[in-house]
Enzyme design. Structure first.
Site, mmCIF file in Angstrom:
data_model
loop_
_atom_site.group_PDB
_atom_site.id
_atom_site.type_symbol
_atom_site.label_atom_id
_atom_site.label_comp_id
_atom_site.label_asym_id
_atom_site.label_seq_id
_atom_site.Cartn_x
_atom_site.Cartn_y
_atom_site.Cartn_z
ATOM 1 N N ARG A 125 -15.233 -27.171 38.909
ATOM 2 C CA ARG A 125 -14.791 -28.003 37.774
ATOM 3 C C ARG A 125 -13.905 -27.211 36.820
ATOM 4 N NH1 ARG A 125 -15.037 -26.986 33.259
ATOM 5 N NH2 ARG A 125 -17.284 -26.720 33.122
ATOM 6 N N GLY A 131 -5.632 -28.290 20.387
ATOM 7 C CA GLY A 131 -5.429 -29.660 20.886
ATOM 8 C C GLY A 131 -5.728 -29.753 22.382
ATOM 9 N N GLY A 148 -40.742 -23.750 42.028
ATOM 10 C CA GLY A 148 -41.484 -22.505 42.223
ATOM 11 C C GLY A 148 -40.576 -21.416 42.753
ATOM 12 N N GLU A 184 -14.820 -22.383 26.082
ATOM 13 C CA GLU A 184 -14.341 -23.590 25.375
ATOM 14 C C GLU A 184 -15.067 -23.764 24.048
ATOM 15 O OE1 GLU A 184 -12.008 -25.654 26.403
ATOM 16 O OE2 GLU A 184 -11.859 -25.457 28.577
HETATM 17 P P1 TGC Z 1 -8.591 -23.707 11.473
HETATM 18 O O1 TGC Z 1 -8.144 -23.136 10.178
HETATM 19 O O2 TGC Z 1 -9.751 -24.622 11.496
HETATM 20 O O3 TGC Z 1 -7.421 -24.462 12.207
HETATM 21 C C1 TGC Z 1 -6.144 -23.894 12.356
HETATM 22 C C2 TGC Z 1 -5.154 -25.005 12.494
HETATM 23 O O4 TGC Z 1 -5.448 -25.790 13.675
HETATM 24 C C3 TGC Z 1 -5.675 -27.166 13.294
HETATM 25 N N1 TGC Z 1 -6.710 -27.694 14.203
HETATM 26 C C4 TGC Z 1 -6.470 -28.528 15.191
HETATM 27 N N2 TGC Z 1 -5.345 -29.134 15.599
HETATM 28 C C5 TGC Z 1 -5.387 -29.941 16.680
HETATM 29 N N3 TGC Z 1 -6.536 -30.133 17.360
HETATM 30 C C6 TGC Z 1 -7.694 -29.550 16.997
HETATM 31 N N4 TGC Z 1 -8.796 -29.733 17.704
HETATM 32 C C7 TGC Z 1 -7.693 -28.703 15.857
HETATM 33 N N5 TGC Z 1 -8.632 -27.960 15.218
HETATM 34 C C8 TGC Z 1 -8.009 -27.344 14.200
HETATM 35 C C9 TGC Z 1 -6.098 -27.119 11.859
HETATM 36 O O5 TGC Z 1 -5.845 -28.329 11.221
HETATM 37 C C10 TGC Z 1 -5.201 -25.997 11.348
HETATM 38 O O6 TGC Z 1 -3.887 -26.502 11.178
HETATM 39 P P2 TGC Z 1 -2.952 -25.973 9.998
HETATM 40 O O7 TGC Z 1 -1.709 -26.766 10.151
HETATM 41 O O8 TGC Z 1 -3.728 -26.241 8.735
HETATM 42 O O9 TGC Z 1 -2.765 -24.512 10.259
HETATM 43 O O10 TGC Z 1 -8.874 -22.498 12.466
HETATM 44 P P3 TGC Z 1 -9.939 -21.329 12.375
HETATM 45 O O11 TGC Z 1 -9.183 -20.072 12.558
HETATM 46 O O12 TGC Z 1 -10.826 -21.463 11.193
HETATM 47 O O13 TGC Z 1 -10.805 -21.574 13.714
HETATM 48 C C11 TGC Z 1 -11.568 -22.712 13.883
HETATM 49 C C12 TGC Z 1 -12.413 -22.646 15.154
HETATM 50 C C13 TGC Z 1 -13.419 -21.511 15.057
HETATM 51 C C14 TGC Z 1 -13.155 -23.952 15.230
HETATM 52 C C15 TGC Z 1 -11.557 -22.492 16.391
HETATM 53 O O14 TGC Z 1 -10.745 -21.426 16.339
HETATM 54 C C16 TGC Z 1 -12.347 -22.537 17.671
HETATM 55 O O15 TGC Z 1 -12.502 -23.621 18.222
HETATM 56 N N6 TGC Z 1 -12.849 -21.383 18.237
HETATM 57 C C17 TGC Z 1 -13.430 -21.365 19.569
HETATM 58 C C18 TGC Z 1 -12.442 -20.741 20.524
HETATM 59 C C19 TGC Z 1 -12.420 -21.417 21.845
HETATM 60 O O16 TGC Z 1 -12.920 -22.509 22.059
HETATM 61 N N7 TGC Z 1 -11.801 -20.765 22.792
HETATM 62 C C20 TGC Z 1 -11.640 -21.333 24.114
HETATM 63 C C21 TGC Z 1 -10.707 -20.512 24.960
HETATM 64 S S1 TGC Z 1 -10.159 -21.371 26.382
HETATM 65 C C22 TGC Z 1 -11.471 -21.405 27.388
HETATM 66 O O17 TGC Z 1 -12.545 -21.023 27.089
HETATM 67 C C23 TGC Z 1 -11.210 -21.994 28.721
HETATM 68 S S2 TGC Z 1 -12.565 -21.962 29.798
HETATM 69 C C24 TGC Z 1 -11.959 -23.115 30.864
HETATM 70 C C25 TGC Z 1 -12.759 -23.301 32.050
HETATM 71 O O18 TGC Z 1 -12.889 -22.377 32.867
HETATM 72 O O19 TGC Z 1 -13.205 -24.472 32.248
HETATM 73 P P1 FAD Z 2 -17.504 -13.821 20.559
HETATM 74 O O1 FAD Z 2 -16.502 -14.633 19.858
HETATM 75 O O2 FAD Z 2 -17.474 -12.341 20.379
HETATM 76 O O3 FAD Z 2 -18.939 -14.361 20.154
HETATM 77 C C1 FAD Z 2 -20.141 -13.590 20.366
HETATM 78 C C2 FAD Z 2 -21.289 -14.344 19.684
HETATM 79 O O4 FAD Z 2 -21.027 -14.432 18.267
HETATM 80 C C3 FAD Z 2 -21.428 -15.769 20.186
HETATM 81 O O5 FAD Z 2 -22.793 -16.098 20.280
HETATM 82 C C4 FAD Z 2 -20.785 -16.590 19.076
HETATM 83 O O6 FAD Z 2 -21.314 -17.914 19.005
HETATM 84 C C5 FAD Z 2 -21.124 -15.787 17.853
HETATM 85 N N1 FAD Z 2 -20.185 -16.004 16.735
HETATM 86 C C6 FAD Z 2 -18.856 -15.778 16.712
HETATM 87 N N2 FAD Z 2 -18.323 -16.133 15.524
HETATM 88 C C7 FAD Z 2 -19.352 -16.589 14.771
HETATM 89 C C8 FAD Z 2 -19.456 -17.121 13.449
HETATM 90 N N3 FAD Z 2 -18.379 -17.267 12.649
HETATM 91 N N4 FAD Z 2 -20.673 -17.490 12.993
HETATM 92 C C9 FAD Z 2 -21.774 -17.370 13.806
HETATM 93 N N5 FAD Z 2 -21.744 -16.887 15.068
HETATM 94 C C10 FAD Z 2 -20.549 -16.498 15.543
HETATM 95 N N6 FAD Z 2 -10.667 -18.104 27.573
HETATM 96 C C11 FAD Z 2 -9.370 -18.506 27.772
HETATM 97 O O7 FAD Z 2 -8.539 -18.397 26.887
HETATM 98 N N7 FAD Z 2 -9.006 -19.047 28.965
HETATM 99 C C12 FAD Z 2 -9.880 -19.202 29.993
HETATM 100 O O8 FAD Z 2 -9.515 -19.724 31.063
HETATM 101 C C13 FAD Z 2 -11.224 -18.763 29.828
HETATM 102 N N8 FAD Z 2 -12.111 -18.823 30.856
HETATM 103 C C14 FAD Z 2 -13.336 -18.259 30.719
HETATM 104 C C15 FAD Z 2 -14.176 -18.132 31.838
HETATM 105 C C16 FAD Z 2 -15.411 -17.513 31.725
HETATM 106 C C17 FAD Z 2 -16.282 -17.354 32.924
HETATM 107 C C18 FAD Z 2 -15.839 -17.037 30.463
HETATM 108 C C19 FAD Z 2 -17.203 -16.389 30.299
HETATM 109 C C20 FAD Z 2 -15.020 -17.151 29.363
HETATM 110 C C21 FAD Z 2 -13.757 -17.728 29.474
HETATM 111 N N9 FAD Z 2 -12.873 -17.776 28.390
HETATM 112 C C22 FAD Z 2 -11.580 -18.215 28.565
HETATM 113 C C23 FAD Z 2 -13.221 -17.130 27.133
HETATM 114 C C24 FAD Z 2 -14.184 -17.938 26.260
HETATM 115 O O9 FAD Z 2 -13.534 -19.010 25.651
HETATM 116 C C25 FAD Z 2 -14.790 -16.977 25.240
HETATM 117 O O10 FAD Z 2 -15.697 -16.154 25.946
HETATM 118 C C26 FAD Z 2 -15.493 -17.703 24.114
HETATM 119 O O11 FAD Z 2 -14.586 -18.421 23.310
HETATM 120 C C27 FAD Z 2 -16.326 -16.763 23.235
HETATM 121 O O12 FAD Z 2 -15.576 -15.641 22.883
HETATM 122 P P2 FAD Z 2 -16.238 -14.158 23.067
HETATM 123 O O13 FAD Z 2 -16.737 -14.081 24.475
HETATM 124 O O14 FAD Z 2 -15.240 -13.164 22.629
HETATM 125 O O15 FAD Z 2 -17.501 -14.151 22.137
#
Ligand code: TGC
Ligand code: FAD
Length: 392
Positions: A97, A245, A347, A371
């Protein structure tokens, strides 16, 4: 692994709410998983290898760009069909997935939503057919939950951009033909760039020793003075909101996908409990195991309702980031809890590769982290309901 006898629980008769198209799409994905994924997935997970032979099948069931318009090679389906496809694929394996989520929501979606017409025509049809595979580079070694702090950067060199930096934990990186990479320009503004395999200075070393998502290839993206043509910049949106987004779309798919993993664990445990005799009766006839099974089907049903309603809102363009966070967090947590309980029902057999439960359980440790972690999604809900960000 045992033969795949999966039967999906539908306790609240949700099928009645699905259209004929939804059911056709779901059933095609379900049959494909039974035929082409279940028989091989345990072996590939054990040897920590991505089964690349399934790419064509993923394309055929519409898993690459389900909601991208047909003129660009997508399936032109609605958001509920997209969710159902993700559910069925993750029923097979979260890593499979992942491959589909990344290709659809993190590579095709940004090119479709933020790209030029030339970029759409150049990349989307090949991505939809699986001839070209992509990955998404947001996370960095020092910036995971806080991607806004990224240091990967590019500078304008007149006829091209020069890209430097590194991304970590990137799904599909080791075999991807292109990477959608998020990097800061000289003013510190985040932009998306399409980086192609073969560009000088671009490498994608694989990440080994994972106990989770073993059938998915994960790697790094390293940019050492990579010359990126100017036409590879995605011009339609910049700032952190652009990658966020894309995450809205991928997280929505995960909210459905996790239900698939949970359903497989529940279904396996229900069948096993009915057949496993201890103290002269099936363990399914004991109150403790019934409590586990009854709670599982209750939680799956709640998750199905949450995903279905979110799908309706998404179809209407009304689903908010915070609503998507709630569903991703709840449904993945639900799935991981069910995997742990289901493992106990089996088990000792529960720890073996004869059954899919332990693999799902280990996979879900990644799903609850990527994500946006479980904690980050809780903070997004907290922020949404109080109006106060607790991140910083
Ligand atoms: P923040 O100040 O809240 O926002 C910055 C700017 O972004 C805008 N915004 C959005 N716009 C469109 N869609 C959304 N969902 C949006 N959320 C926020 C917001 O309005 C702002 O715009 P502007 O014009 O004012 O600058 O940003 P922050 O730095 O405080 O961070 C917020 C936070 C922590 C929620 C965000 O950074 C976050 O979601 N962190 C988690 C990181 C994450 O999910 N990483 C994923 C990496 S990719 C991945 O894991 C792929 S795995 C795929 C797989 O294998 O299936
Ligand atoms: P950290 O950000 O260091 O977090 C460590 C711990 O601290 C977590 O428990 C977190 O919840 C906590 N924490 C962090 N900030 C706060 C806060 N403000 N308050 C309280 N607690 C907090 N990324 C991509 O870009 N593309 C991909 O395709 C992708 N694929 C992935 C595939 C796998 C198998 C894995 C494991 C990860 C992948 N990722 C990808 C990365 C993934 O999105 C990150 O691992 C994730 O966003 C968390 O970041 P980190 O691992 O650096 O943890």
């Amino acid at each position: 692994m045992k033969p795949d006898l999966f039967e999906a629980p539908d306790y609240y008769l949700l099928d009645d709410l699905l259209s004929e198209e939804h059911k056709l799409v779901r059933d095609a994905a379900r049959s494909w998983v039974k035929r082409d994924v279940s028989p091989i997935i345990e072996e590939y997970a054990q040897k920590a290898e991505f089964p690349s032979q399934i790419i064509g099948g993923l394309a055929e069931i519409g898993a690459f760009g389900p909601y991208i318009p047909p003129e660009y090679g997508g399936a032109g389906l609605d958001q509920i069909s997209y969710g159902l496809i993700m559910q069925e694929i993750e029923r097979g394996d979260s890593g499979v997935r992942s491959t589909a989520s990344v290709q659809s929501s993190l590579v095709m979606y940004p090119i479709y939503a933020y790209g030029t017409e030339e970029q759409r025509k150049k990349y989307l049809p090949s991505l939809a057919s699986g001839e070209m595979m992509g990955c998404f580079g947001l996370t960095e070694p020092d910036h995971g939950s806080n991607p806004g702090g990224m240091t990967t950067n590019f500078s304008d060199k007149g006829d091209h951009y020069l890209l430097n930096g590194a991304k970590l934990w990137i799904s599909n990186a080791p075999f991807a033909d292109i990477a959608v990479v998020w990097a800061k320009n000289e003013e510190g503004r985040i932009h998306g760039l399409i980086v192609e395999r073969g560009m000088e200075g671009f490498s994608t070393p694989e990440t080994h020793n994972k106990w989770s998502l073993r059938a998915s290839a994960t790697g790094e993206l390293i940019f050492d003075n990579v010359k990126v043509p100017k036409e590879n910049l995605l011009p339609g949106k910049s700032g952190l909101g652009a990658p966020l987004g894309c995450l809205d779309s991928a997280r929505y798919g995960i909210a459905w996908g996790a239900i698939g993993a949970a359903m497989d664990c529940y279904d396996t445990a229900l069948r096993y409990a009915g057949q496993r005799v201890q103290f002269d009766k099936p363990i399914a006839g004991t109150q403790l195991q019934q409590k586990k099974l009854a709670e599982m089907v209750t939680e799956i049903t709640k998750a199905q309702l949450l995903a279905f309603r979110l799908g309706q809102l998404k179809n209407e363009g009304r689903a908010t980031t915070a609503q998507i966070s709630m569903a991703k967090r709840n449904n993945v947590d639900m799935a991981i809890s069910i995997a742990r309980e289901a493992r106990q029902i089996l088990g000792g057999m529960g720890i073996t590769g004869e059954y899919p439960i332990m693999r799902h359980m280990m996979n879900l440790e990644s799903v609850i982290t990527y994500e946006g972690t479980h904690d980050i999604h809780l903070l997004i809900t907290g922020w949404d309901i109080t109006g106060i960000s607790a991140f910083k």
